[in-house]
Design an enzyme around this catalytic site. Structure first.
Site, PDB file in Angstrom:
ATOM      1  N   GLY A  17       7.676  84.788  -8.526  1.00 39.91           N
ATOM      2  CA  GLY A  17       8.366  84.920  -9.819  1.00 39.91           C
ATOM      3  C   GLY A  17       7.608  85.876 -10.722  1.00 39.91           C
ATOM      4  O   GLY A  17       6.435  85.651 -11.045  1.00 39.91           O
ATOM      5  N   GLY A  19       8.274  86.696 -13.944  1.00 36.53           N
ATOM      6  CA  GLY A  19       8.729  86.535 -15.321  1.00 36.53           C
ATOM      7  C   GLY A  19       7.518  86.553 -16.235  1.00 36.53           C
ATOM      8  O   GLY A  19       6.479  87.152 -15.913  1.00 36.53           O
ATOM      9  N   PHE A  20       7.625  85.870 -17.373  1.00 34.90           N
ATOM     10  CA  PHE A  20       6.521  85.863 -18.332  1.00 34.90           C
ATOM     11  C   PHE A  20       5.241  85.314 -17.699  1.00 34.90           C
ATOM     12  O   PHE A  20       4.165  85.884 -17.868  1.00 34.90           O
ATOM     13  CB  PHE A  20       6.895  85.019 -19.556  1.00 34.90           C
ATOM     14  CG  PHE A  20       7.822  85.733 -20.495  1.00 34.90           C
ATOM     15  CD1 PHE A  20       7.324  86.676 -21.386  1.00 34.90           C
ATOM     16  CD2 PHE A  20       9.175  85.478 -20.497  1.00 34.90           C
ATOM     17  CE1 PHE A  20       8.166  87.350 -22.256  1.00 34.90           C
ATOM     18  CE2 PHE A  20      10.030  86.139 -21.363  1.00 34.90           C
ATOM     19  CZ  PHE A  20       9.528  87.074 -22.247  1.00 34.90           C
ATOM     20  N   GLY A  21       5.344  84.189 -16.979  1.00 39.73           N
ATOM     21  CA  GLY A  21       4.154  83.540 -16.420  1.00 39.73           C
ATOM     22  C   GLY A  21       3.591  84.311 -15.238  1.00 39.73           C
ATOM     23  O   GLY A  21       2.381  84.601 -15.188  1.00 39.73           O
ATOM     24  N   VAL A  85      12.407  83.816  -2.448  1.00 39.98           N
ATOM     25  CA  VAL A  85      11.562  82.822  -1.762  1.00 39.98           C
ATOM     26  C   VAL A  85      12.394  81.564  -1.540  1.00 39.98           C
ATOM     27  O   VAL A  85      12.882  80.963  -2.496  1.00 39.98           O
ATOM     28  CB  VAL A  85      10.285  82.523  -2.574  1.00 39.98           C
ATOM     29  CG1 VAL A  85       9.490  81.395  -1.940  1.00 39.98           C
ATOM     30  CG2 VAL A  85       9.430  83.774  -2.684  1.00 39.98           C
ATOM     31  N   GLU A 176      21.589  82.416 -32.289  1.00 43.25           N
ATOM     32  CA  GLU A 176      21.419  83.874 -32.300  1.00 43.25           C
ATOM     33  C   GLU A 176      22.682  84.571 -31.797  1.00 43.25           C
ATOM     34  O   GLU A 176      23.135  85.570 -32.366  1.00 43.25           O
ATOM     35  CB  GLU A 176      20.206  84.274 -31.448  1.00 43.25           C
ATOM     36  CG  GLU A 176      18.915  83.758 -32.058  1.00 43.25           C
ATOM     37  CD  GLU A 176      17.639  84.202 -31.365  1.00 43.25           C
ATOM     38  OE1 GLU A 176      16.599  84.232 -32.036  1.00 43.25           O
ATOM     39  OE2 GLU A 176      17.662  84.508 -30.158  1.00 43.25           O
ATOM     40  N   ASP A 306       8.323  77.642 -17.166  1.00 41.80           N
ATOM     41  CA  ASP A 306       9.470  76.734 -17.273  1.00 41.80           C
ATOM     42  C   ASP A 306       9.556  75.733 -16.122  1.00 41.80           C
ATOM     43  O   ASP A 306      10.081  74.633 -16.287  1.00 41.80           O
ATOM     44  CB  ASP A 306      10.775  77.543 -17.274  1.00 41.80           C
ATOM     45  CG  ASP A 306      11.056  78.205 -18.617  1.00 41.80           C
ATOM     46  OD1 ASP A 306      10.233  78.051 -19.543  1.00 41.80           O
ATOM     47  OD2 ASP A 306      12.102  78.871 -18.730  1.00 41.80           O
ATOM     48  N   ALA A 322       8.553  81.307 -23.874  1.00 36.55           N
ATOM     49  CA  ALA A 322       7.723  82.367 -23.306  1.00 36.55           C
ATOM     50  C   ALA A 322       6.219  82.080 -23.431  1.00 36.55           C
ATOM     51  O   ALA A 322       5.457  82.288 -22.488  1.00 36.55           O
ATOM     52  CB  ALA A 322       8.065  83.698 -23.981  1.00 36.55           C
TER      53      ALA A 322
HETATM   54  C1  LIG Z   1      18.900  83.698 -23.438  1.00 43.00           C
HETATM   55  C2  LIG Z   1      17.484  83.236 -23.561  1.00 43.00           C
HETATM   56  C3  LIG Z   1      16.801  83.452 -24.738  1.00 43.00           C
HETATM   57  C4  LIG Z   1      15.477  83.020 -24.887  1.00 43.00           C
HETATM   58  N1  LIG Z   1      14.837  83.250 -26.055  1.00 43.00           N
HETATM   59  C5  LIG Z   1      13.541  82.896 -26.187  1.00 43.00           C
HETATM   60  C6  LIG Z   1      12.826  83.184 -27.378  1.00 43.00           C
HETATM   61  O1  LIG Z   1      13.381  83.736 -28.314  1.00 43.00           O
HETATM   62  N2  LIG Z   1      11.504  82.818 -27.433  1.00 43.00           N
HETATM   63  C7  LIG Z   1      10.880  82.216 -26.388  1.00 43.00           C
HETATM   64  O2  LIG Z   1       9.691  81.925 -26.477  1.00 43.00           O
HETATM   65  N3  LIG Z   1      11.536  81.910 -25.250  1.00 43.00           N
HETATM   66  C8  LIG Z   1      12.849  82.244 -25.122  1.00 43.00           C
HETATM   67  N4  LIG Z   1      13.516  81.958 -23.968  1.00 43.00           N
HETATM   68  C9  LIG Z   1      12.825  81.207 -22.915  1.00 43.00           C
HETATM   69  C10 LIG Z   1      11.904  82.111 -22.091  1.00 43.00           C
HETATM   70  O3  LIG Z   1      12.603  83.252 -21.675  1.00 43.00           O
HETATM   71  C11 LIG Z   1      11.400  81.320 -20.892  1.00 43.00           C
HETATM   72  O4  LIG Z   1      10.759  80.162 -21.339  1.00 43.00           O
HETATM   73  C12 LIG Z   1      10.433  82.167 -20.069  1.00 43.00           C
HETATM   74  O5  LIG Z   1      11.120  83.259 -19.499  1.00 43.00           O
HETATM   75  C13 LIG Z   1       9.791  81.329 -18.974  1.00 43.00           C
HETATM   76  O6  LIG Z   1       8.938  82.157 -18.222  1.00 43.00           O
HETATM   77  P1  LIG Z   1       8.705  81.869 -16.686  1.00 43.00           P
HETATM   78  O7  LIG Z   1       7.671  82.835 -16.230  1.00 43.00           O
HETATM   79  O8  LIG Z   1       8.479  80.422 -16.451  1.00 43.00           O
HETATM   80  O9  LIG Z   1      10.117  82.193 -16.002  1.00 43.00           O
HETATM   81  P2  LIG Z   1      10.993  83.506 -16.085  1.00 43.00           P
HETATM   82  O10 LIG Z   1      10.526  84.439 -17.121  1.00 43.00           O
HETATM   83  O11 LIG Z   1      12.415  83.038 -16.149  1.00 43.00           O
HETATM   84  O12 LIG Z   1      10.750  84.195 -14.679  1.00 43.00           O
HETATM   85  C14 LIG Z   1      11.090  83.593 -13.455  1.00 43.00           C
HETATM   86  C15 LIG Z   1      11.196  84.693 -12.407  1.00 43.00           C
HETATM   87  O13 LIG Z   1      11.264  84.078 -11.134  1.00 43.00           O
HETATM   88  C16 LIG Z   1      12.216  84.760 -10.352  1.00 43.00           C
HETATM   89  N5  LIG Z   1      12.660  83.807  -9.337  1.00 43.00           N
HETATM   90  C17 LIG Z   1      13.243  82.602  -9.536  1.00 43.00           C
HETATM   91  N6  LIG Z   1      13.453  81.980  -8.369  1.00 43.00           N
HETATM   92  C18 LIG Z   1      12.996  82.820  -7.409  1.00 43.00           C
HETATM   93  C19 LIG Z   1      12.943  82.736  -5.992  1.00 43.00           C
HETATM   94  N7  LIG Z   1      13.373  81.659  -5.333  1.00 43.00           N
HETATM   95  N8  LIG Z   1      12.453  83.790  -5.306  1.00 43.00           N
HETATM   96  C20 LIG Z   1      11.996  84.913  -5.965  1.00 43.00           C
HETATM   97  N9  LIG Z   1      12.014  85.026  -7.319  1.00 43.00           N
HETATM   98  C21 LIG Z   1      12.502  83.990  -8.016  1.00 43.00           C
HETATM   99  C22 LIG Z   1      13.280  85.190 -11.340  1.00 43.00           C
HETATM  100  O14 LIG Z   1      14.014  86.290 -10.854  1.00 43.00           O
HETATM  101  C23 LIG Z   1      12.454  85.523 -12.575  1.00 43.00           C
HETATM  102  O15 LIG Z   1      12.100  86.892 -12.609  1.00 43.00           O
HETATM  103  C24 LIG Z   1      14.844  82.378 -23.804  1.00 43.00           C
HETATM  104  C25 LIG Z   1      15.532  82.168 -22.607  1.00 43.00           C
HETATM  105  C26 LIG Z   1      16.834  82.608 -22.480  1.00 43.00           C
HETATM  106  C27 LIG Z   1      17.563  82.400 -21.187  1.00 43.00           C
END
Ligand SMILES: Cc1cc2nc3c(=O)[nH]c(=O)nc-3n(C[C@H](O)[C@H](O)[C@H](O)COP(=O)(O)OP(=O)(O)OC[C@H]3O[C@@H](n4cnc5c(N)ncnc54)[C@H](O)[C@@H]3O)c2cc1C
Length: 426
Positions: A17, A19-21, A85, A176, A306, A322
């Site tokens: 993944g 994403g942010f983390g 994955v 929003e 998350d 995030a």
């Molecule tokens: C519309 C919206 C608005 C938001 N606004 C805010 C805000 O204003 N402020 C704030 O703090 N937070 C906000 N959030 C929440 C924030 O985006 C999440 O908390 C944050 O992205 C979590 O980070 P993460 O690294 O856990 O997961 P993510 O950033 O979601 O990254 C997960 C990654 O894993 C990948 N992935 C998932 N499953 C698989 C798999 N099986 N195989 C390969 N890759 C995979 C995905 O493609 C993704 O790139 C918002 C969320 C949304 C949906």
């Protein structure tokens, strides 16, 4: 130092993944020269906080998404793999991709995020528009714009709810999106369409609790409600949606709202992968972790963001935002470095920097540390500044700043292209 470098460089880490983390973890490990394989099903990272601006034609998709390979280009030890994955062999220490490839690891970080949760509401998965991924946002934008095109072609359809947009959920994303839709209709569509009276377009927010923005302070909640009212958004508090059809929703009270567009911003659950692992999960599907964010019984596997049910200072799982993901990713990477040096891991401590939401032009609320509360223009400016800061890359910041300045001055928003967008599976 040389011995430490060589130990770190032979240690293989798989980060699932980007994403942010996951990205934060990969950057920290990459800076120390650790061999990392960063896997994501997409070749880009989405900045979710601005997704609603894609859905409401304020920004371009390229403004909020950045290619993962470009982000980690400065770290030669980080390899990027695009793939889904499917499972993780916790005993054999390997991530298994849907195409059969296997990625062995010494340590791993699971950061797969969350996905939309429909709470089993009949018709929600089939007919509601989620707003979680870039594809969701582009699909919603095409649909909203095409509703106006259809209304222009046949104005009689407005009476069937074609220009009524129902948002399920009054959290930050719902608020929003509602504020941005109201502005889009008032400022932009009114100029684009001639045959229909665009002031007939309506935005309705349905929220189960007795207030909007339940994660915010009571003054911020009230301000959000008043601002949305002032901008013509109808808010139904203490109400839930009991079923969704393509042309209407039914509320728990029995009310029926005619609408061609129900936007689902009501809930998230952990992404599908954890369901396939033999691990303890909370009812929302988040993985139970040790205080240092490692998986119980598997000290080599860390879970962040998350998907993890990491506890805050009150013992409750941290919000799915995030900052917990970024801080968790950084923490997990540092613990892996500590372990390669033979040092014990440390517990994760989350630092809360507060909450922010924008409601539209010069309207926002911000609950910051030390009881500082901002609202109105100052909160809006703080929101703009912070979101620019967190975007990746100077060029993207400049691009978004220019788009916002143009939208603000010219009252003419971004791309309003209706292009077919296929739904993306979770
Ligand atoms: C519309 C919206 C608005 C938001 N606004 C805010 C805000 O204003 N402020 C704030 O703090 N937070 C906000 N959030 C929440 C924030 O985006 C999440 O908390 C944050 O992205 C979590 O980070 P993460 O690294 O856990 O997961 P993510 O950033 O979601 O990254 C997960 C990654 O894993 C990948 N992935 C998932 N499953 C698989 C798999 N099986 N195989 C390969 N890759 C995979 C995905 O493609 C993704 O790139 C918002 C969320 C949304 C949906």
């Amino acid at each position: 130092v040389r011995l430490r470098r060589s130990l770190e460089s032979v240690h293989k880490v798989v980060v699932v993944g980007a994403g942010f983390g996951g990205l934060k973890a990969a950057n920290v490990l990459g800076s120390s020269g650790v061999e990392v394989t960063l896997v994501d099903r997409h070749n880009y990272k989405t900045f979710q906080p601005l997704l609603y601006q894609i859905a409401t034609a304020g920004l371009d998709p390229g403004d909020v998404a950045h290619t993962i390979r470009r982000i980690v280009r400065e770290h030669p030890s980080v390899e990027v793999v695009q793939g889904d994955v499917e499972s993780v062999d916790l005993t054999g220490c390997a991530a298994v991709l849907a195409d059969g490839r296997s990625l062995p690891y010494d340590s791993a970080i699971l950061a797969t995020g969350a996905t939309t949760h429909y709470f089993g509401v009949p018709g929600a998965r089939e007919h509601a528009f989620p707003l979680y991924t870039l594809t969701d946002a582009m699909r919603l934008r095409a649909h909203v714009l095409s509703c106006f095109e259809r209304a222009e072609a046949d104005p009689g359809l407005v009476a069937t709810g074609l220009l009524r947009f129902v948002l399920v959920g009054g959290g930050a994303t719902g608020v929003e999106t509602a504020g941005a839709l109201a502005e889009l209709f008032d400022m932009v569509m009114a100029g684009d369409f001639r045959r229909i009276d665009t002031s007939q377009a309506e935005v309705v927010v349905v929220e189960a609790l007795e207030s909007l923005l339940s994660a915010f302070s009571p003054p911020s909640r009230r301000h959000a409600l008043e601002t949305l009212h002032d901008r013509g958004v109808a808010v139904r508090l203490g109400e839930t949606v009991s079923s969704i059809a393509p042309d209407h929703v039914i509320l728990r009270s029995g009310d029926r709202i005619e609408t061609a567009t129900t936007i689902w911003t009501a809930g998230v659950q952990a992404a599908s992968l954890p369901g396939r692992l033999d691990v303890d999960r909370t009812p929302a599907g988040r993985i139970v972790v040790n205080p240092d964010l490692s998986l119980p019984g598997h000290p080599e596997m860390f879970v962040v963001g998350d998907v993890a049910a990491a506890g805050g200072s009150d013992g409750r799982p941290l919000p799915q935002l995030a900052q917990p993901a970024i801080q968790g990713g950084r923490h997990a990477a540092r613990q892996i470095l500590r372990r390669t040096r033979g040092e014990p891991t440390r517990p994760f401590r989350y630092r809360n920097f507060g909450n922010m939401a924008t409601i539209g032009r010069r309207a926002a609320v911000a609950d910051l540390p030390f009881g500082i509360r901002l609202r109105g223009t100052i909160a809006w400016l703080a929101w703009l500044f912070l979101h620019l800061l967190y975007l990746i890359g100077f060029r993207r910041r400049l691009q978004v700043l220019a788009a916002w300045a143009w939208n603000y001055v010219a009252w003419d928003w971004g791309p309003r292209l209706v292009t077919p967008v296929e739904r993306e599976d979770d």
